[in-house]
Scaffold this active site. Sequence first.
Site, PDB file in Angstrom:
ATOM      1  N   ARG A  93     -41.672  49.387  72.808  1.00 36.76           N
ATOM      2  CA  ARG A  93     -41.335  47.944  72.837  1.00 36.76           C
ATOM      3  C   ARG A  93     -40.918  47.996  74.497  1.00 36.76           C
ATOM      4  O   ARG A  93     -40.437  48.340  75.709  1.00 36.76           O
ATOM      5  CB  ARG A  93     -39.467  49.719  72.723  1.00 36.76           C
ATOM      6  CG  ARG A  93     -39.833  49.950  71.193  1.00 36.76           C
ATOM      7  CD  ARG A  93     -38.026  50.457  70.748  1.00 36.76           C
ATOM      8  NE  ARG A  93     -37.911  48.376  70.680  1.00 36.76           N
ATOM      9  CZ  ARG A  93     -37.608  47.987  69.469  1.00 36.76           C
ATOM     10  NH1 ARG A  93     -38.145  48.358  68.605  1.00 36.76           N
ATOM     11  NH2 ARG A  93     -36.672  47.020  69.213  1.00 36.76           N
ATOM     12  N   HIS A 111     -50.478  51.269  81.078  1.00 33.02           N
ATOM     13  CA  HIS A 111     -50.879  50.827  80.595  1.00 33.02           C
ATOM     14  C   HIS A 111     -52.308  50.888  80.530  1.00 33.02           C
ATOM     15  O   HIS A 111     -52.439  50.463  82.203  1.00 33.02           O
ATOM     16  CB  HIS A 111     -50.082  49.059  80.811  1.00 33.02           C
ATOM     17  CG  HIS A 111     -50.514  47.637  80.358  1.00 33.02           C
ATOM     18  ND1 HIS A 111     -50.540  47.441  79.568  1.00 33.02           N
ATOM     19  CD2 HIS A 111     -52.026  46.976  80.634  1.00 33.02           C
ATOM     20  CE1 HIS A 111     -51.343  46.254  78.604  1.00 33.02           C
ATOM     21  NE2 HIS A 111     -51.691  46.084  79.152  1.00 33.02           N
ATOM     22  N   ASP A 147     -45.008  44.196  81.381  1.00 35.64           N
ATOM     23  CA  ASP A 147     -46.963  44.708  82.311  1.00 35.64           C
ATOM     24  C   ASP A 147     -46.766  43.665  83.356  1.00 35.64           C
ATOM     25  O   ASP A 147     -47.870  43.582  83.416  1.00 35.64           O
ATOM     26  CB  ASP A 147     -48.111  44.457  80.446  1.00 35.64           C
ATOM     27  CG  ASP A 147     -47.547  45.324  79.439  1.00 35.64           C
ATOM     28  OD1 ASP A 147     -47.000  46.240  78.995  1.00 35.64           O
ATOM     29  OD2 ASP A 147     -48.503  44.997  78.832  1.00 35.64           O
TER      30      ASP A 147
HETATM   31  C1  GAR Z   1     -51.964  54.766  76.567  1.00 32.42           C
HETATM   32  O1  GAR Z   1     -53.530  53.997  76.303  1.00 32.42           O
HETATM   33  C2  GAR Z   1     -51.048  53.205  76.790  1.00 32.42           C
HETATM   34  O2  GAR Z   1     -51.735  53.176  77.999  1.00 32.42           O
HETATM   35  C3  GAR Z   1     -50.573  52.521  76.336  1.00 32.42           C
HETATM   36  O3  GAR Z   1     -49.963  53.124  74.495  1.00 32.42           O
HETATM   37  C4  GAR Z   1     -51.165  54.128  75.033  1.00 32.42           C
HETATM   38  C5  GAR Z   1     -50.117  55.473  75.034  1.00 32.42           C
HETATM   39  O4  GAR Z   1     -50.913  56.183  74.069  1.00 32.42           O
HETATM   40  N1  GAR Z   1     -49.073  51.952  76.565  1.00 32.42           N
HETATM   41  C6  GAR Z   1     -49.298  50.471  76.355  1.00 32.42           C
HETATM   42  O5  GAR Z   1     -49.897  49.744  75.788  1.00 32.42           O
HETATM   43  C7  GAR Z   1     -47.729  49.598  76.496  1.00 32.42           C
HETATM   44  N2  GAR Z   1     -48.391  48.509  76.756  1.00 32.42           N
HETATM   45  P1  GAR Z   1     -49.895  58.036  74.917  1.00 32.42           P
HETATM   46  O6  GAR Z   1     -48.804  58.105  73.370  1.00 32.42           O
HETATM   47  O7  GAR Z   1     -51.535  59.039  73.671  1.00 32.42           O
HETATM   48  O8  GAR Z   1     -49.860  58.449  75.615  1.00 32.42           O
END
Ligand code: GAR
Length: 222
Positions: A93, A111, A147
């Site tokens: 979010r 990110h 971001d």
């Molecule tokens: C991760 O790759 C994180 O970098 C990304 O969501 C994934 C969560 O994985 N975040 C974003 O894209 C935020 N802009 P996880 O729940 O296994 O930690």
Amino acid sequence: MALRRVAVLISGSGTNLQALIDATRSGRVPARIVRVVSDRPTAGGLARAARTGIPTAVIRPHDFESRGAFEEALDRLLREAEAEIVCLAGFMRVLGRAMVEGWAGRMLNIHPSLLPAFPGLEVHERVLEAGMPVTGCTVHFVTAEVDAGPVLVQGVVPVLPDDTPERLRARVLEVEHRAYPRALDLLVRGRAVVEGERVVVRDERPGERLLLHPLLARWTGP
Ligand code: GAR
């Protein structure tokens, strides 16, 4: 040193949360995760927290009449937990300016790209479409711009000829799991200082500084 109180916000499987749990539980990072909050009741990370005895909470945006009301309630949860630092770990979010500014310098996000390249969603698909030779991950301070924000740690991952978005995602995740604990460590030890748009990392040795670069320390002087 006293353990800093950290809250982690998640939306999904929570593998980055797990890396932060492991790093804090083992004592490598002098912090304690005091609360895990998810905006989705089905987030796999909630079970990871519960297994370790970390209190969890679920707060769903559609239970509130506005984004502002949701974020006020979220903010209250974090303050009730006496969190000093907030880590967004796959929290999908965008937080509003009031919330972000209330945690300025104390809220981190991870990110899955080398920001400022490839902000937003479907990062690995776009990296492959663009024919990038390398990609990676970024841990940064959260600012009102999505971001963006001063970078603490980046990790580099090569893109291989037979990569699919899933393969790339998996290899980037492995590096994320090293980058996030490292970034939190720098913050809780008071070694990361924001100077303008960038983060300067102070080494233990007085008078020396390092600028953190893809999981390697690059000395910048004096
Ligand atoms: C991760 O790759 C994180 O970098 C990304 O969501 C994934 C969560 O994985 N975040 C974003 O894209 C935020 N802009 P996880 O729940 O296994 O930690």
